[in-house]
Write a protein that holds these residues in place. Structure first.
Motif, PDB file in Angstrom:
ATOM      1  N   GLY A   4      30.517 -54.002   4.828  1.00 19.93           N
ATOM      2  CA  GLY A   4      29.385 -54.022   3.872  1.00 19.93           C
ATOM      3  C   GLY A   4      29.259 -52.676   2.912  1.00 19.93           C
ATOM      4  O   GLY A   4      29.355 -51.720   3.606  1.00 19.93           O
ATOM      5  N   ILE A   5      28.705 -52.928   1.956  1.00 22.43           N
ATOM      6  CA  ILE A   5      28.155 -51.847   0.860  1.00 22.43           C
ATOM      7  C   ILE A   5      26.873 -52.384   0.620  1.00 22.43           C
ATOM      8  O   ILE A   5      26.594 -53.700  -0.162  1.00 22.43           O
ATOM      9  N   CYS A  36      30.571 -66.003  -3.877  1.00 23.05           N
ATOM     10  CA  CYS A  36      30.019 -66.819  -3.129  1.00 23.05           C
ATOM     11  C   CYS A  36      28.754 -66.284  -2.323  1.00 23.05           C
ATOM     12  O   CYS A  36      28.980 -65.136  -1.561  1.00 23.05           O
ATOM     13  N   THR A  37      27.639 -66.673  -2.506  1.00 26.62           N
ATOM     14  CA  THR A  37      26.350 -66.177  -1.977  1.00 26.62           C
ATOM     15  C   THR A  37      26.194 -66.778  -0.576  1.00 26.62           C
ATOM     16  O   THR A  37      26.159 -68.046  -0.613  1.00 26.62           O
ATOM     17  N   LYS A  42      23.100 -61.409   0.405  1.00 27.09           N
ATOM     18  CA  LYS A  42      24.330 -61.158   0.803  1.00 27.09           C
ATOM     19  C   LYS A  42      25.267 -61.821  -0.308  1.00 27.09           C
ATOM     20  O   LYS A  42      25.119 -63.104  -0.135  1.00 27.09           O
ATOM     21  N   ALA A  43      26.534 -61.274  -0.570  1.00 25.96           N
ATOM     22  CA  ALA A  43      27.512 -61.787  -1.468  1.00 25.96           C
ATOM     23  C   ALA A  43      28.863 -61.476  -0.928  1.00 25.96           C
ATOM     24  O   ALA A  43      28.861 -60.056  -0.871  1.00 25.96           O
ATOM     25  N   THR A  68      38.382 -59.448  -0.737  1.00 25.53           N
ATOM     26  CA  THR A  68      36.733 -59.449  -0.939  1.00 25.53           C
ATOM     27  C   THR A  68      36.209 -58.323  -0.289  1.00 25.53           C
ATOM     28  O   THR A  68      36.615 -57.652   0.660  1.00 25.53           O
ATOM     29  N   LEU A  69      34.702 -58.223  -0.740  1.00 27.19           N
ATOM     30  CA  LEU A  69      33.900 -57.136  -0.320  1.00 27.19           C
ATOM     31  C   LEU A  69      32.686 -57.749   0.128  1.00 27.19           C
ATOM     32  O   LEU A  69      32.313 -58.689  -0.680  1.00 27.19           O
ATOM     33  N   ASP A  70      32.026 -57.284   1.075  1.00 23.37           N
ATOM     34  CA  ASP A  70      30.643 -57.922   1.345  1.00 23.37           C
ATOM     35  C   ASP A  70      29.408 -56.806   0.713  1.00 23.37           C
ATOM     36  O   ASP A  70      29.802 -55.653   0.695  1.00 23.37           O
ATOM     37  N   PHE A  71      28.686 -57.507  -0.241  1.00 21.66           N
ATOM     38  CA  PHE A  71      27.614 -56.408  -0.854  1.00 21.66           C
ATOM     39  C   PHE A  71      26.369 -57.262  -0.332  1.00 21.66           C
ATOM     40  O   PHE A  71      26.175 -58.195  -0.232  1.00 21.66           O
TER      41      PHE A  71
END
Length: 367
Positions: A4-5, A36-37, A42-43, A68-71
């Protein structure tokens, strides 16, 4: 991949607006990369990669799937967070679960938006947050040292090894230096402390300089000061206008480019953040290309072919025989897989092969 970021920042710096732009409106049917939330903070964010579109022109698949990345939108911070002020404890615990910190820093004047500190000063804002990270690490380390001292008196071998390293690290933090600059980083005790405590000041940090529209084309005094500060610490600065990014969520690609060009820039700040974040996490992509889908798979840099295959399915690694590999450049130049085969550009690689960014791959396996 669970990497995650975390978005952090003081109140009223544009953090929430940036996160809203990242997650996109759920009913934005024209969005190229639907976001995608997963939960309110978190997204999962697709990584823009024009190579997928170029592969799709050749393969003509039913769908395209991006890496994809997690934010994570982390609770706002105030002075004293390390002591529990505001939502400090939640803020700090959420940061520990991320691998990279993106600090949104306000770099614009607006008399209608109050700054919590009373004036615009990006370096001061950064130092407030990074001081809280240091203080939280010092608190965690002091508690660990107390535990280690008790164990060392009982002749615990591991405690005796860790204790001097922990004390040296605490002195380093007390000199206002982050854990990321600790000189004895290869020490086994330091590695153990990092793993157990997940020290906040050891994390990679990027700065998002949030400017107004006029500040996009040319750096204002606040961005200049921020860049000078970041350069001394070898950190990335990405300039964006959160307000513009949020406005563009409904735009198609052509409208988006027209907007950016009218503002004197050629790439969205959010796209830069996603791309740079992907790199900071040490990630890269390989591709599979078939009529069902053209897909980007996320792996760590330096991953072997069997481990890369496991990202698709564990059975691919267990029964790995070999991988058919075509570089992205060769796949495009030869007009696809068949052309690459005829030109001798397809390679058969074994278990020791280190996958390269952009490899187009097909795995042979038997289970």
């Amino acid at each position: 991949m669970g990497l995650g970021i975390g978005l952090v920042g003081l109140p009223n710096v544009g953090k929430s607006t940036t996160f809203n732009a990242l997650t996109k409106a759920q009913n934005a049917e024209s969005a190229n990369y639907p976001f995608c939330t997963i939960e309110p903070n978190k997204a999962v964010v697709p990584v823009p990669d024009t190579r997928l579109e170029e592969l799709a022109k050749i393969v003509n698949p039913e769908r395209i799937q991006h890496s994809t990345l997690d934010f994570v939108d982390i609770a706002g911070l105030v002075k004293g967070a390390s002591k529990g002020e505001g939502l400090g404890n939640k803020f700090l615990s959420n940061i520990r679960e991320t691998e990279v910190i993106l600090q949104i820093v306000r770099c614009f004047e607006d008399e209608n938006i109050t700054h919590v500190e009373g004036s615009i000063n990006p370096v001061r804002d950064i130092e407030i947050i990074e001081t809280e990270l240091l203080l939280a690490d010092m608190d965690a380390l002091e508690k660990r040292i107390t535990t280690l001292q008790k164990k060392a008196k009982g002749n615990d071998r591991d405690a005796k090894l860790q204790l001097p390293v922990a004390q040296a690290l605490l002195a380093h933090l007390e000199s206002e230096q982050p854990a990321s600059t600790f000189p004895d980083r290869e020490n086994e005790g330091f590695i153990t402390l990092l793993r157990d405590l997940r020290l906040l000041s050891n994390k990679e940090i990027m700065y998002g300089a949030n400017v107004d529209e006029d500040g996009l084309a040319e750096d204002n005094e606040y961005v200049q000061a921020l860049k000078a500060y970041a350069a001394e610490r070898n950190r990335e600065v990405i300039k964006l206008c959160a307000k513009v990014e949020e406005e563009m969520v409904e735009f198609d690609d052509e409208e988006k480019m027209e907007m950016l060009e009218s503002l004197g820039v050629n790439e969205s700040g959010l796209d830069q953040i996603i791309r740079k974040g992907f790199e900071k996490l040490g990630l890269m992509s390989y591709f599979t290309a078939g009529v069902k889908e053209v897909r980007s798979w996320t792996i760590k840099q330096g991953t072997t072919a069997p481990k890369a295959a496991a990202v698709i399915h564990n059975d691919f690694e267990k029964g790995f025989i070999r991988a058919e590999v075509i570089s992205y450049e060769d796949f495009i130049a030869c007009g696809g897989e068949q052309g690459a085969k005829e030109a001798g550009k397809m390679r058969l690689e074994g278990k020791e092969y280190i996958v390269q960014d952009g490899d187009v791959m097909h795995f042979r396996f038997n289970v």
